[in-house]
Scaffold this active site. Structure first.
Site, mmCIF file in Angstrom:
data_model
loop_
_atom_site.group_PDB
_atom_site.id
_atom_site.type_symbol
_atom_site.label_atom_id
_atom_site.label_comp_id
_atom_site.label_asym_id
_atom_site.label_seq_id
_atom_site.Cartn_x
_atom_site.Cartn_y
_atom_site.Cartn_z
ATOM 1 N N ASP A 79 -28.310 32.114 52.724
ATOM 2 C CA ASP A 79 -28.501 32.483 51.106
ATOM 3 C C ASP A 79 -28.232 33.929 51.782
ATOM 4 O OD1 ASP A 79 -30.526 33.827 49.817
ATOM 5 O OD2 ASP A 79 -31.772 33.190 50.766
ATOM 6 N N ASP A 94 -28.280 38.223 44.804
ATOM 7 C CA ASP A 94 -28.808 37.691 45.746
ATOM 8 C C ASP A 94 -28.556 35.810 45.224
ATOM 9 O OD1 ASP A 94 -30.996 36.266 47.319
ATOM 10 O OD2 ASP A 94 -33.203 36.698 46.540
ATOM 11 N N HIS A 108 -37.539 35.476 41.314
ATOM 12 C CA HIS A 108 -38.287 37.062 41.829
ATOM 13 C C HIS A 108 -37.658 37.386 40.607
ATOM 14 C CE1 HIS A 108 -34.976 37.951 44.944
ATOM 15 N NE2 HIS A 108 -35.422 36.632 45.238
ATOM 16 N N HIS A 123 -37.125 41.659 45.782
ATOM 17 C CA HIS A 123 -38.643 40.924 45.204
ATOM 18 C C HIS A 123 -39.521 42.043 44.515
ATOM 19 C CE1 HIS A 123 -37.695 36.662 46.949
ATOM 20 N NE2 HIS A 123 -37.423 37.841 48.142
ATOM 21 N N GLU A 179 -34.063 29.907 41.938
ATOM 22 C CA GLU A 179 -33.943 29.736 43.461
ATOM 23 C C GLU A 179 -34.844 28.584 43.412
ATOM 24 O OE1 GLU A 179 -34.192 32.079 47.016
ATOM 25 O OE2 GLU A 179 -35.241 33.664 45.714
ATOM 26 N N GLU A 227 -29.459 29.065 44.109
ATOM 27 C CA GLU A 227 -29.433 30.029 43.746
ATOM 28 C C GLU A 227 -28.973 30.647 43.116
ATOM 29 O OE1 GLU A 227 -31.372 33.150 46.763
ATOM 30 O OE2 GLU A 227 -32.489 34.526 45.187
HETATM 31 CO CO LIG Z 1 -33.433 34.871 46.204
#
Ligand SMILES: [Co+2]
Length: 298
Positions: free
Chosen positions: A88, A99, A159, A167, A193, A283
């Site tokens: 990640d 992200d 998010h 976030h 995600e 994600e």
């Molecule tokens: Co994320």
């Protein structure tokens, strides 16, 4: 706000393309026997070479570790011969964040679980547009994962993302929530995600995972501690950082611990699958606007 400003959009797209390259490079380098620390550092330096900065430390999630782990300073642990890896990675360009995450079956035995969350993401992304129902997205993710014979992780969510804020408070559930009538607003950046598991379908908190973020500024008596606080604020703003990034500062370990106790820093606990199951995750980050939806990390 986001999509209408061409300069902002350009930074979001740049962060996204760097994050994509970083994710792909990370997945490629993460092989049984390679040193986790070296892979993470290589990917973070790739991000810097491309003109971005990590928006958070590269998170390595092995097997039941779902999130919030990065190697401690100087660690020489290697990737195991078999298992499930989540990679990640986040990139910021002038505070604008991308992200993204991918999973990999080390040794080859966990392909189906890897595919369960990937298919869920692929099915959910076409549903994203301004006004789309979050309940519909969560239901789709849950159905695809359950259809593959696994469970979605109910307490990990996608998010919204704002500048310097990973976030931003708006959550995209990975399970059906029939009572949820929330819709996706326009002019927003979100990360979707899905997480899939062969365990219980929820995560619990574990030990600290060597990741911190600035929580609350305080006036500190000790000048060297005050300076350390300033360094952290200047370097990372409110975004998460790794302890190993501060290893150039004298007595960094002692100072981190002091700031943790004073509540200046927040320490992230590892998130572990509740029944010890393996966890997979994919994600992408998307710009959602009336002109269309752009996947910045795809
Ligand atoms: Co994320």
């Amino acid at each position: 706000m986001f999509a209408t400003d061409p300069e902002v959009r350009e930074k979001l797209l740049k962060a996204g393309s760097i994050a994509k390259e970083a994710r792909e490079r990370g997945i490629e380098l993460s092989e049984p026997g390679s040193v986790i620390y070296d892979v993470v550092e290589e990917v973070e330096s790739l991000i810097a070479r491309r003109g971005g900065r990590p928006a958070f430390p590269v998170n390595i999630g092995l097997n039941s570790v779902a999130a919030h782990y990065t190697p401690p300073y100087g660690d020489r642990e290697r990737f195991p011969a078999s298992g499930l890896l989540k990679f990640d990675v986040g990139v910021e360009v002038d505070g604008y964040v991308a992200d993204t995450a991918a999973s990999k079956s080390l040794g080859g035995a966990m392909h189906e679980l890897v595919d369960a969350s990937r298919s869920a993401l692929e099915s959910a992304l076409p549903l994203v547009r301004p006004g789309a129902s979050l309940a519909m997205i969560g239901t789709t993710i849950e159905n695809v994962i359950r259809g593959g014979g696994y469970r979605p992780i109910s307490n990990l969510m996608g998010h919204s993302i704002e500048r310097h804020n990973l976030h931003a408070g708006f959550s995209i559930y990975n399970v059906a929530r029939s009572d949820d009538s929330t819709t996706i607003p326009s002019e927003i950046v979100i990360a979707v995600e899905p997480f899939a598991t062969d365990g219980g379908g929820y995560v619990v908190s574990g030990k600290l995972g060597n990741i911190f973020s600035f929580s609350r500024e305080r006036k500190l008596e000790d000048p060297s501690l005050q300076e350390f606080q300033s360094i952290i604020m200047e370097r990372y703003n409110r975004l998460p950082f790794a302890e190993r990034w501060l290893a150039d500062v004298r007595d960094w370990r002692k100072k981190i611990n002091k700031l943790l106790r004073l509540g200046v820093l927040h320490g992230y606990e590892m998130l572990i699958e509740g029944k010890g199951g393996s966890v997979s995750q994919w994600e992408h980050t998307l710009i959602v606007s009336r002109e269309g939806v752009v996947r910045t990390t795809a």
